[in-house]
Design an enzyme around this catalytic site. Structure first.
Site, PDB file in Angstrom:
ATOM      1  N   CYS A 269       0.828  -1.203   0.000  1.00 21.00           N
ATOM      2  CA  CYS A 269       0.000   0.000   0.000  1.00 21.00           C
ATOM      3  C   CYS A 269       0.870   1.264   0.000  1.00 21.00           C
ATOM      4  O   CYS A 269       1.483   1.581  -1.013  1.00 21.00           O
ATOM      5  CB  CYS A 269      -0.971  -0.037   1.182  1.00 21.00           C
ATOM      6  SG  CYS A 269      -2.396   1.048   0.978  1.00 21.00           S
ATOM      7  N   HIS A 353      -3.750  -5.311   0.016  1.00 15.94           N
ATOM      8  CA  HIS A 353      -3.319  -5.955   1.256  1.00 15.94           C
ATOM      9  C   HIS A 353      -3.309  -7.477   1.110  1.00 15.94           C
ATOM     10  O   HIS A 353      -4.354  -8.125   1.236  1.00 15.94           O
ATOM     11  CB  HIS A 353      -4.230  -5.532   2.411  1.00 15.94           C
ATOM     12  CG  HIS A 353      -3.957  -4.148   2.877  1.00 15.94           C
ATOM     13  ND1 HIS A 353      -3.083  -3.867   3.906  1.00 15.94           N
ATOM     14  CD2 HIS A 353      -4.400  -2.948   2.427  1.00 15.94           C
ATOM     15  CE1 HIS A 353      -3.014  -2.559   4.085  1.00 15.94           C
ATOM     16  NE2 HIS A 353      -3.804  -1.983   3.191  1.00 15.94           N
ATOM     17  N   GLU A 355      -2.193  -9.641   3.113  1.00 16.56           N
ATOM     18  CA  GLU A 355      -2.430 -10.336   4.387  1.00 16.56           C
ATOM     19  C   GLU A 355      -3.910 -10.461   4.704  1.00 16.56           C
ATOM     20  O   GLU A 355      -4.304 -11.219   5.594  1.00 16.56           O
ATOM     21  CB  GLU A 355      -1.720  -9.594   5.523  1.00 16.56           C
ATOM     22  CG  GLU A 355      -2.477  -8.426   6.127  1.00 16.56           C
ATOM     23  CD  GLU A 355      -2.555  -7.194   5.227  1.00 16.56           C
ATOM     24  OE1 GLU A 355      -3.310  -6.264   5.553  1.00 16.56           O
ATOM     25  OE2 GLU A 355      -1.847  -7.160   4.195  1.00 16.56           O
TER      26      GLU A 355
END
Length: 367
Positions: A269, A353, A355
């Site tokens: 990001c 993202h 994750e």
């Protein structure tokens, strides 16, 4: 029924073990609920928050009136909309939303229609979609006029403000917590790597995923000198997500430049945008950004489409990148750059993202 009486509901459930030829046996369950007056007398019916009148005044001159609960006062921010299906708690605690107001758009969260005391969130979303993100002032202070709030919204801009310094940690610390076993979807017990993670507003789940892969992680502040990082002799450096404008934090870009080529690096990001600038590229502010857990991204190396979680208002301009830098992922909604790689310097980054698991786990690049 008298106001002070309790209410009784009887549920009759057939016994599934009874035969079809015999009369069904039933189990009778009786639930008794206290009336509103009884709850009020006990104090349980009172709301744990204060409801007050509030106004959202946008820089385009529109005024939106509603009821507010929670904190009171007057606050400036950029108004953005989020298309996630769920995730109030994750969104409210995400440091990347610093300096912003979040408008939920999913039908089951923030887009159910209009009650007498509600704002028509659909109308605000359409305005943001057509005109782009707008600066707004949210206020519960009756003493302030609409004109005063409008002037406040037009005198402030989120561009060029360092929001990272307000959400970064103040001193280095070690991270050890892994992803909880019930949520884990791809851990390994293999080789341990030493990772230094720059905290620009880092999400804890990034750290949990790295720990689940056996990494030993030291989290450092956004202003941590590159020389100190290199003294730690890490196997890799992570540049995290964070709020706001990447051009407002030149100190972070310089840190990235000093580390590039010395150890493998990965950006997420804001970290992706800082890497783009450190490589000589440019970033630009998007019309209304990407905010949500349902954004399709194409991995150009494999052709696979991933459903990703995103939260950013800036993007890297691929045309500004030097030769040798590869665009690895693109957002399928607007074609913007969603991933970079520079094999010559062991660099990889993603705008979204990896994750996160907004449903599928296809963006898990921890391995």
């Amino acid at each position: 029924m008298a106001a002070s009486a309790s209410m009784s509901f009887t549920l009759i459930k057939p016994n599934s073990s009874s035969s079809s030829s015999a009369s069904p046996k039933c189990r009778v369950l009786t639930l008794r609920c206290a009336s509103q007056s009884q709850l009020a007398a006990s104090g349980l019916a009172e709301r744990p928050w204060k409801v007050s009148d509030a106004r959202l005044v946008l820089e385009d001159g529109s005024v939106w009136k509603a009821k507010s609960f929670g904190a009171s006062g007057t606050q400036l921010g950029e108004v953005v909309f989020n298309t996630s299906l769920t995730g109030y708690q994750e969104i409210l605690t995400d440091p990347s939303y610093a300096g912003q107001f979040v408008l939920m758009t999913n039908p089951h969260i923030g887009n159910t229609g209009v009650n007498f005391d509600d704002v028509d969130t659909r109308a605000i979303t359409r305005r943001l979609r057509e005109d782009g993100s707008l600066i707004g002032v949210l206020s519960t202070e009756e003493s302030k006029t609409d004109e005063e709030l409008l002037e406040m919204s037009r005198s402030w801009d989120i561009v060029g403000i360092d929001l990272i310094s307000g959400v970064s940690c103040k001193a280095p610390y070690e991270w050890v917590d892994k992803t909880n076993s019930e949520w884990d979807f791809n851990s390994t017990g293999g080789e341990t790597f030493r990772i230094v993670a720059y905290d620009f507003g880092i999400k804890h789940n990034i750290l949990r995923r790295l720990a689940s892969y056996g990494c030993k992680i030291t989290v450092v502040p956004s202003t941590w000198p590159a020389s100190e990082t290199l003294k730690m002799k890490p196997d890799g450096v992570l540049f995290s997500n964070g709020p706001g404008d990447p051009s407002a934090v030149p100190y972070a870009v310089e840190t990235v430049k000093e580390i590039l080529g010395k150890v493998p690096v990965f950006g997420i990001c804001m970290g992706h945008q800082l890497l783009g600038q450190a490589l000589g590229g440019k970033t630009f502010k998007m019309k209304f950004g990407h905010h949500g857990g349902n954004h399709p991204v194409c991995n150009l190396r494999t052709g696979h489409v991933e459903i990703s979680a995103q939260n950013h208002n800036y993007a890297v301009d691929p045309a500004s990148l030097p030769e040798g830098v590869e665009v690895t992922h693109v957002n399928l909604n607007d074609g913007s750059c969603a991933g970079l790689a520079y094999p010559a310097k062991n660099i990889m980054s993603l705008q979204y993202h990896p994750e996160a698991s907004p449903g599928p786990h296809d963006s898990d690049y921890g391995k």
